[in-house]
Write a protein that holds these residues in place. Sequence first.
Motif, PDB file in Angstrom:
ATOM      1  N   ASN A  91     100.734  90.950  12.016  1.00  0.00           N
ATOM      2  CA  ASN A  91      99.741  90.686  10.966  1.00  0.00           C
ATOM      3  C   ASN A  91      99.105  89.305  11.152  1.00  0.00           C
ATOM      4  N   THR A  92      99.941  88.345  11.473  1.00  0.00           N
ATOM      5  CA  THR A  92      99.441  86.970  11.647  1.00  0.00           C
ATOM      6  C   THR A  92      98.506  86.888  12.840  1.00  0.00           C
ATOM      7  N   THR A  93      98.860  87.608  13.899  1.00  0.00           N
ATOM      8  CA  THR A  93      98.006  87.600  15.093  1.00  0.00           C
ATOM      9  C   THR A  93      96.649  88.225  14.777  1.00  0.00           C
ATOM     10  N   PHE A  94      96.669  89.323  14.048  1.00  0.00           N
ATOM     11  CA  PHE A  94      95.419  89.973  13.622  1.00  0.00           C
ATOM     12  C   PHE A  94      94.583  88.996  12.808  1.00  0.00           C
ATOM     13  N   PHE A  95      95.220  88.404  11.817  1.00  0.00           N
ATOM     14  CA  PHE A  95      94.510  87.484  10.931  1.00  0.00           C
ATOM     15  C   PHE A  95      93.938  86.310  11.732  1.00  0.00           C
ATOM     16  N   THR A  96      94.744  85.781  12.624  1.00  0.00           N
ATOM     17  CA  THR A  96      94.321  84.598  13.374  1.00  0.00           C
ATOM     18  C   THR A  96      93.186  84.935  14.338  1.00  0.00           C
ATOM     19  N   PHE A  97      93.316  86.068  15.043  1.00  0.00           N
ATOM     20  CA  PHE A  97      92.290  86.430  16.018  1.00  0.00           C
ATOM     21  C   PHE A  97      90.922  86.580  15.324  1.00  0.00           C
ATOM     22  N   PHE A  98      90.903  87.408  14.289  1.00  0.00           N
ATOM     23  CA  PHE A  98      89.614  87.624  13.620  1.00  0.00           C
ATOM     24  C   PHE A  98      89.179  86.380  12.856  1.00  0.00           C
ATOM     25  N   GLY A  99      90.141  85.632  12.354  1.00  0.00           N
ATOM     26  CA  GLY A  99      89.800  84.391  11.665  1.00  0.00           C
ATOM     27  C   GLY A  99      89.108  83.419  12.590  1.00  0.00           C
ATOM     28  N   VAL A 100      89.644  83.228  13.780  1.00  0.00           N
ATOM     29  CA  VAL A 100      89.065  82.272  14.733  1.00  0.00           C
ATOM     30  C   VAL A 100      87.675  82.742  15.172  1.00  0.00           C
ATOM     31  N   VAL A 101      87.590  84.010  15.565  1.00  0.00           N
ATOM     32  CA  VAL A 101      86.309  84.526  16.056  1.00  0.00           C
ATOM     33  C   VAL A 101      85.232  84.399  14.972  1.00  0.00           C
ATOM     34  N   LEU A 102      85.554  84.860  13.774  1.00  0.00           N
ATOM     35  CA  LEU A 102      84.549  84.852  12.706  1.00  0.00           C
ATOM     36  C   LEU A 102      84.191  83.428  12.273  1.00  0.00           C
ATOM     37  N   HIS A 103      85.166  82.559  12.201  1.00  0.00           N
ATOM     38  CA  HIS A 103      84.873  81.178  11.793  1.00  0.00           C
ATOM     39  C   HIS A 103      83.939  80.502  12.790  1.00  0.00           C
ATOM     40  N   VAL A 104      84.225  80.698  14.067  1.00  0.00           N
ATOM     41  CA  VAL A 104      83.402  80.027  15.082  1.00  0.00           C
ATOM     42  C   VAL A 104      81.996  80.626  15.110  1.00  0.00           C
ATOM     43  N   VAL A 105      81.930  81.943  15.104  1.00  0.00           N
ATOM     44  CA  VAL A 105      80.612  82.599  15.194  1.00  0.00           C
ATOM     45  C   VAL A 105      79.789  82.313  13.936  1.00  0.00           C
ATOM     46  N   VAL A 106      80.383  82.556  12.771  1.00  0.00           N
ATOM     47  CA  VAL A 106      79.632  82.370  11.521  1.00  0.00           C
ATOM     48  C   VAL A 106      79.363  80.884  11.276  1.00  0.00           C
ATOM     49  N   GLY A 107      80.371  80.053  11.554  1.00  0.00           N
ATOM     50  CA  GLY A 107      80.178  78.612  11.359  1.00  0.00           C
ATOM     51  C   GLY A 107      79.051  78.077  12.221  1.00  0.00           C
ATOM     52  N   LEU A 108      78.993  78.545  13.478  1.00  0.00           N
ATOM     53  CA  LEU A 108      77.928  78.103  14.391  1.00  0.00           C
ATOM     54  C   LEU A 108      76.578  78.640  13.932  1.00  0.00           C
ATOM     55  N   ALA A 109      76.565  79.900  13.510  1.00  0.00           N
ATOM     56  CA  ALA A 109      75.303  80.503  13.053  1.00  0.00           C
ATOM     57  C   ALA A 109      74.760  79.755  11.829  1.00  0.00           C
ATOM     58  N   LEU A 110      75.629  79.445  10.917  1.00  0.00           N
ATOM     59  CA  LEU A 110      75.194  78.712   9.721  1.00  0.00           C
ATOM     60  C   LEU A 110      74.698  77.322  10.097  1.00  0.00           C
ATOM     61  N   ALA A 111      75.415  76.689  11.023  1.00  0.00           N
ATOM     62  CA  ALA A 111      75.006  75.339  11.441  1.00  0.00           C
ATOM     63  C   ALA A 111      73.655  75.377  12.136  1.00  0.00           C
ATOM     64  N   MET A 112      73.442  76.386  12.984  1.00  0.00           N
ATOM     65  CA  MET A 112      72.147  76.527  13.662  1.00  0.00           C
ATOM     66  C   MET A 112      71.033  76.726  12.633  1.00  0.00           C
ATOM     67  N   ALA A 113      71.344  77.541  11.628  1.00  0.00           N
ATOM     68  CA  ALA A 113      70.321  77.801  10.605  1.00  0.00           C
ATOM     69  C   ALA A 113      70.012  76.535   9.821  1.00  0.00           C
ATOM     70  N   ALA A 114      71.051  75.781   9.449  1.00  0.00           N
ATOM     71  CA  ALA A 114      70.850  74.594   8.626  1.00  0.00           C
ATOM     72  C   ALA A 114      70.266  73.440   9.431  1.00  0.00           C
ATOM     73  N   ASN A 115      70.356  73.559  10.755  1.00  0.00           N
ATOM     74  CA  ASN A 115      69.883  72.469  11.610  1.00  0.00           C
ATOM     75  C   ASN A 115      68.411  72.600  11.945  1.00  0.00           C
ATOM     76  N   ARG A 116      67.841  73.720  11.530  1.00  0.00           N
ATOM     77  CA  ARG A 116      66.406  73.925  11.822  1.00  0.00           C
ATOM     78  C   ARG A 116      65.568  73.020  10.931  1.00  0.00           C
ATOM     79  N   ALA A 117      64.386  72.723  11.402  1.00  0.00           N
ATOM     80  CA  ALA A 117      63.485  71.896  10.609  1.00  0.00           C
ATOM     81  C   ALA A 117      63.113  72.643   9.335  1.00  0.00           C
ATOM     82  N   MET A 118      63.338  72.006   8.219  1.00  0.00           N
ATOM     83  CA  MET A 118      63.021  72.657   6.941  1.00  0.00           C
ATOM     84  C   MET A 118      62.846  71.606   5.875  1.00  0.00           C
TER      85      MET A 118
END
Lengths: 315, 479
Positions: A91-118
């Motif tokens: 269970n922990t491995t499942f949680f950690t794997f998807f946690g890491v992938v989603l945090h990095v992908v979503v965190g980067l996507a949000l940062a890219m969005a917020a970093n745009r000129a606005m």
Amino acid sequence: MSARGTSLAALASTERQGGPLSPLRRSDTIAGYLMVSPAVLLFGLFILGPVAAALILSTFSWDLLGKARFVGLANFPAILSDPKAIRSLVNTTFFTFFGVVLHVVVGLALAMAANRAMNGALRHLLRTAFFFPVLVSWAAASLIWKYILDPNFGFVTYYLTQAGIAKINWFISPTLALPMVVFIDLWKTVGFIFIVMLAGLQGIPHNILEAATVDGATGWRRFWHVTLPLLSPTLLFAITLTFILDFLIFDPIFVLTPDGGPMGSTRTIVFYIYETAFRSFDMGYAAALSLVVFVIVLVATVVQLRFSRRWVHYE
Amino acid sequence: MERREDQGVSELASSVDRRTFLKGAAGLGLGVASMGSLATLLSACSSSTSPNTGGTATAAATPAGAGATATAASSGAATQANSIGGSLTVAVYGTADQAKVWDQVFDTFRKQQPSINLSVLPVQSTSGWAGFSDAVITRIAGGQPLDLIAIATEGQRLFISKGAVQSIDDYLARDTAQLGDYFSDIHPKILEWSNTLCSPDGKKYWLPAVGNTMTVWCDKEVFAAAGVPLPANDWTWDDFLATARKLNKPGQVYAFHLPVSYFVGLAPWLLTNGANVVGPDWSKATMNTPEAIESLTFMRQLVSEGLTPDPGGSFDPYAAMAQGKLAMFGGGRWPVLNIRSSNMVDKVRIVDWPKKKSKGSPVGWLSYGILQSSKNKDAAWELVKFMASTEAQKLSAQYSAGDMPLRRSVAQSDAYLGNSPEGMDRTFAAIEYGTAIPGVAKNNLVEADIDNMLTQILAGNVTPADGAAQLNDKIQSNL
């Protein structure tokens, strides 16, 4: 080497051979020890001491109030034949794997969005909104989601029912409970990774991106061949940190799915350690489990750092 | 434990008494770490094994030593009574606000024993008595000075198995005459269960004070609005189902609230069908019997027909009944607190639980156990006696009101029946046909397994037969 350098080297050599320290050198040495002593003291108090205690406890069978019985290393092989421990690690491995992938992908996507000129106000609003859940306590965040997803009165249930979809009892379903906790953990903590990524993005020199643009690189190629390599140290930090935090997840499991969730589907290894120590009162076995977790996290972190040499660029 | 014994290590393992272990661990830890944290941790643990005061012997860590401790305690009995004093801390289940209610009862004790400084430690739990027991044991191990614990049936064996409470045999022998009134007034079945099921080693540890049974609380207004007559005390499961179907209005009124709970949710339906979680002596799991499966199937039917809210969510039965959105719920004495605060005393009627094979109800009770770690056991015994007194039970009925007095004279008095819904007398009557709620030594684990599996069965994720079989195995592994 200059004459002064030669002299210092000779002095150091003399001191290394057991010669008397010069007053200046002694003073520097004492000052050095004093400066590191708070860190050493705290390390001993909160890291080394508990690890030593866990090592000792792991060789005993002890129920907190009764007599402790020395069992040697028997607690450790017992883990391999304990289905709850194995299930918890899965269970922990499942949680950690998807946690890491989603945090990095979503965190980067949000940062890219917020970093745009606005617009400045919009930029601040977005950054605050993304980061705000981090400030909410786990207990409060868990309860909020419990109400939102309540099978009887939650508004998600209401709208699903209105849309003709059958009620979903998220935290009771053995297949949905853990993914839902992954999602809630993402909502709650991705703001921190977002901030880290944003800082990393803002640290990338504009002239390099401009040069890539002048050279004809499109948005995707610029991201893939310039932004991502230059962001790799930040990515490594984010992955390592998220891995450690997710592997040690406890709070939302405790609040959202007490007793290890439906059929044990959300019982993570740290929650199992808690159950073993403070419900089963098997302190020795709990200590052995905690040492196993310590080794897993340590090895995984070392492996991550070792492999990072292949893909992390510091220049 | 069995895990390691299976691997043949038990013969190699040497026993180390707790103090030696802690000292050794502290020494080694200090040697390794050269730091104070481990010493702090372990010395905190070691302080829980504290000596008696007032001329009594050192408290033994095991039940076997409890008798000697009590003997020593009673040797100083001649000097007790008015000479008893000192500080006393009693751990109770509840919030700080609930502790204030307890304080209203304890104030009378304080007036009677002005030299005893009594304080109440409320211990909260999100998982019932199991969580409360876990928390208190951890506090004792952490060195928190506690003298008494107010513990329900579900946790009493756990504390005995840990050697955390001491026998009161010698105190009872000393004060037999003083307690004569209590023994003649308390319901004899409670006393028998307390002295056998909850004191498995032949010693006596408890003087039951207050308790609870299970009855059905009906909203007369919802019944009237639906044109359904109020049930009689001899109604059956079939009557219940027919009544619930008439009362239920999807999206508006739930007929019944069935919580995922051992005492409140599962036990009444098992016991009214001749089933139980364990056998009569609590040594064998009996959840895989046809009767138990039939009970689970019936409970699942209530959910699948929408007669009760889905499990897993938050549902406040008192608020729902106050709003006319709930027709019935199960309860002991405790709902009266909310019923009174919502001004619903007159619109509620209490009836017996519907039966399938026979009338049934779980019976649980609260006793005050003197902890081995107490440094003031004589004073603690005074509080135990006080809580068993008529005066304390009347005060408890009047102020805390969450429990039923176990003295017949009080349970049938206006102190208990006054300002309560019609039919409150049925709560005490349920003891006659009731069954002691099982509380095995590892009840904290059993209760968690029951809650977990019951949730799955009620949600329809597991069939009642499969769920009962799995639950039976889990329970048996913890007996």
